[in-house]
Design an enzyme around this catalytic site. Sequence first.
Site, PDB file in Angstrom:
ATOM      1  N   CYS A   2       0.885  -1.169   0.000  1.00  0.00           N
ATOM      2  CA  CYS A   2       0.000   0.000   0.000  1.00  0.00           C
ATOM      3  C   CYS A   2       0.923   1.219   0.000  1.00  0.00           C
ATOM      4  CB  CYS A   2      -0.834   0.073   1.273  1.00  0.00           C
ATOM      5  SG  CYS A   2      -1.895  -1.361   1.505  1.00  0.00           S
ATOM      6  N   ARG A  27       1.546   1.566  -5.951  1.00  0.00           N
ATOM      7  CA  ARG A  27       1.652   0.614  -4.836  1.00  0.00           C
ATOM      8  C   ARG A  27       0.307  -0.007  -4.477  1.00  0.00           C
ATOM      9  NH1 ARG A  27       6.292   0.888  -2.079  1.00  0.00           N
ATOM     10  NH2 ARG A  27       5.304  -0.040  -0.262  1.00  0.00           N
ATOM     11  N   TRP A  71      -3.802  -1.559  -1.317  1.00  0.00           N
ATOM     12  CA  TRP A  71      -3.774  -2.806  -2.073  1.00  0.00           C
ATOM     13  C   TRP A  71      -4.203  -3.862  -1.068  1.00  0.00           C
ATOM     14  CZ3 TRP A  71      -3.585  -4.379  -6.895  1.00  0.00           C
ATOM     15  CH2 TRP A  71      -3.272  -5.703  -7.176  1.00  0.00           C
ATOM     16  N   ASN A  97       0.807   0.120   6.259  1.00  0.00           N
ATOM     17  CA  ASN A  97       1.166  -0.704   5.111  1.00  0.00           C
ATOM     18  C   ASN A  97       1.866  -1.941   5.655  1.00  0.00           C
ATOM     19  OD1 ASN A  97       2.167  -1.769   2.676  1.00  0.00           O
ATOM     20  ND2 ASN A  97       4.003  -0.490   2.774  1.00  0.00           N
ATOM     21  N   GLY A  98       1.425  -3.125   5.231  1.00  0.00           N
ATOM     22  CA  GLY A  98       2.049  -4.366   5.706  1.00  0.00           C
ATOM     23  C   GLY A  98       0.982  -5.344   6.134  1.00  0.00           C
ATOM     24  N   GLU A 469       6.950 -20.158 -21.605  1.00  0.00           N
ATOM     25  CA  GLU A 469       6.793 -18.833 -20.994  1.00  0.00           C
ATOM     26  C   GLU A 469       7.874 -17.868 -21.498  1.00  0.00           C
ATOM     27  OE1 GLU A 469       4.682 -17.166 -19.597  1.00  0.00           O
ATOM     28  OE2 GLU A 469       5.729 -15.591 -18.523  1.00  0.00           O
ATOM     29  N   LYS A 473       7.014 -14.335 -23.396  1.00  0.00           N
ATOM     30  CA  LYS A 473       7.483 -13.025 -22.915  1.00  0.00           C
ATOM     31  C   LYS A 473       8.196 -12.275 -24.019  1.00  0.00           C
ATOM     32  CE  LYS A 473       5.954 -12.545 -20.034  1.00  0.00           C
ATOM     33  NZ  LYS A 473       5.022 -12.879 -18.955  1.00  0.00           N
ATOM     34  N   GLU A 476       5.754 -11.016 -26.673  1.00  0.00           N
ATOM     35  CA  GLU A 476       4.904  -9.982 -26.117  1.00  0.00           C
ATOM     36  C   GLU A 476       5.578  -8.606 -26.083  1.00  0.00           C
ATOM     37  OE1 GLU A 476       4.096 -11.204 -22.124  1.00  0.00           O
ATOM     38  OE2 GLU A 476       2.261 -10.050 -22.032  1.00  0.00           O
ATOM     39  N   HIS A 492      10.480 -33.428 -34.812  1.00  0.00           N
ATOM     40  CA  HIS A 492       9.198 -33.818 -35.414  1.00  0.00           C
ATOM     41  C   HIS A 492       8.601 -32.696 -36.273  1.00  0.00           C
ATOM     42  CE1 HIS A 492       9.274 -37.545 -33.235  1.00  0.00           C
ATOM     43  NE2 HIS A 492       9.483 -36.899 -32.109  1.00  0.00           N
ATOM     44  N   LYS A 590      -3.546  -5.305 -19.545  1.00  0.00           N
ATOM     45  CA  LYS A 590      -3.134  -6.006 -18.322  1.00  0.00           C
ATOM     46  C   LYS A 590      -4.165  -7.036 -17.893  1.00  0.00           C
ATOM     47  CE  LYS A 590      -0.354  -6.760 -14.906  1.00  0.00           C
ATOM     48  NZ  LYS A 590       0.783  -7.623 -15.264  1.00  0.00           N
TER      49      LYS A 590
END
Length: 595
Positions: A2, A27, A71, A97-98, A469, A473, A476, A492, A590
């Site tokens: 946060c 954040r 958050w 925050n935490g 992956e 990436k 993208e 193959h 996103k």
Amino acid sequence: MCGIVGYIGNTPAGDILLKGLRRLEYRGYDSAGVAVKDSDNIAIEKKKGRIDNLDLESIITGNVGIGHTRWATHGKPSDENSHPFFDCSESLAIVHNGIIDNFVALKDELEKAGHNFSSQTDSEVIAHLVEEYYQGDLMDAVTKTVSKLEGSYAIVVMHRDHDALIFSRNQSPLVIGIGTEENLVASDVPALLDHTNEVKYLQDGDIGRITTEDVKIWNDKGLEVERETKVIKWSVEDAEKGGYEHYMLKEIHEQPKAIHDSFLGRLVEFNEVDFSKYDIDLINIISCGTSYHAGLVGKYIIEEITGIQCMLDLASEYRYSSSTEKYPFTIFISQSGETADTIGAAKEAKRRGCKTLAITNVLDSSLTREVDEVIYTQAGPEIGVAATKTFTTQLIVLYLIAIQLGLRKGKILIEQAETYRNELRRLPRRVEVLLNDVDAIQDISERVLADAGDIFFVGRNINYPVALEGALKLKEIAYIHAAGYPAGELKHGPFALLTNKTPVIAICIKDHTFEKMLGNIGEIAARESPIICVCQEEMELEKLCDEIVVIPEISPLFSPVLINVVLQLFAYYTAYNLGRSIDKPRNLAKSVTVE
Ligand code: F6R
């Protein structure tokens, strides 16, 4: 994660706090609030949603205040769960925050002592604890409060009878901004830069006070300390990215912490899901894109540690496939929790009678309302469109689930579970070591990858999905065509495409497929493709490969975490060399909320 900010000076605090919060929105952004004090009272304005929803008209004019952008981790995003929090008498307000690990026990004690709570958050206990201890000395009350807290916190406390802000930190960042006839405190420097570029970074255990004129700090032993004043030369935009040029690079570098936060408090006692409620003989994992690749790695993890058979489905395919007769325990993976295909698949799984679990990074996201159980990844907000730290933390949660199920099924004993847990404990440091030495990756990206038109990624076994992956990436963010393959599959068909202009990134780990992988590398070398090998030690690979990247020592089962970081960096530096729009690649969003 946060963002918090506090201001004390000679200017009305409201607008200053709002501006500071906007600088900290990276954040967290699911709710926001500010508290401002005049000579008699504190007024709070807080709301679910973005900072712009706040109505400052209702806030009294005053030169002292605190603000928060959230958050969510405990308690869904809502007006009531937004910060700041009052105590019962509305004499003081706090932002935090935490994560307070022992908040349930503290809340219980405080309720028995007569305190009334207005939210489901862990943070609110701080306001009531300070109230409980307050006898005219705010610093003393906060000192006693933090001595009761277990977990991570950065807090700022204000009281209507004190022209001061009291702060403290433990495992969550907090920085003081030294102004002229004003001082500030915040989670990060972007919130301070409109006022000052002179800052003091606090250390764990520090507790202190800012007034308009001065700053005082005491360490965890109660000794007054002078923390060095640093002069920040970054622009606000640089500062939001922590000095990194892109959010993606910042988020790659945040992975040691994200891994740590994702297993914190869960390694031994993993009690968010009571797996004994379910009869799990077959698992199906359903997801999209990068989350699908995490699921594929998860299949190898789960089958190895639990012996339970694990299947995979792409969410967009599952929804329209024929119903099966079986009802597997179904795991949905989605960093955003808002992917339309995954939500649709969760509804379909429920319709088919499956028990369901979501792994997501976003508290109370739409997916969480469709499933029986939820586990959060604790990666913090991810701003770059390309998923990096969320993928890694999805793997961490899959390891945790597998260890838990492996013990339940009797496939592993407690000693073996402890060996796996030790691997997890060592991961943050190993990722850190890797991130501290990226010269070879940078150099290969520039010299070999940036000019290529096609790039192949190959791996075997648990590192085959990591190859997928790595290719995703690169496509993208660098806009280079790339394909991931199990190394044994090249012969193959794809061999027809290999020339001296098609680099192949080969993942070569010392597991039971090592000899086979050496054979595959030999076959690729025969086609004269430049081979970049990502491996554990050089072994005899330098004879066969053109470039070698060595990762820190790690057991094969946990190697995907490290290998993937290397592939993230290949994608990043290749895209960087090509001048791509790294944080916002063309045509991508996103969260994909359409089918
Ligand atoms: C790639 C990426 C996407 C997402 C996919 C699913 O870097 O981010 O492939 O993984 O759109 O998104 P979530 O995980 O939010 O369901």
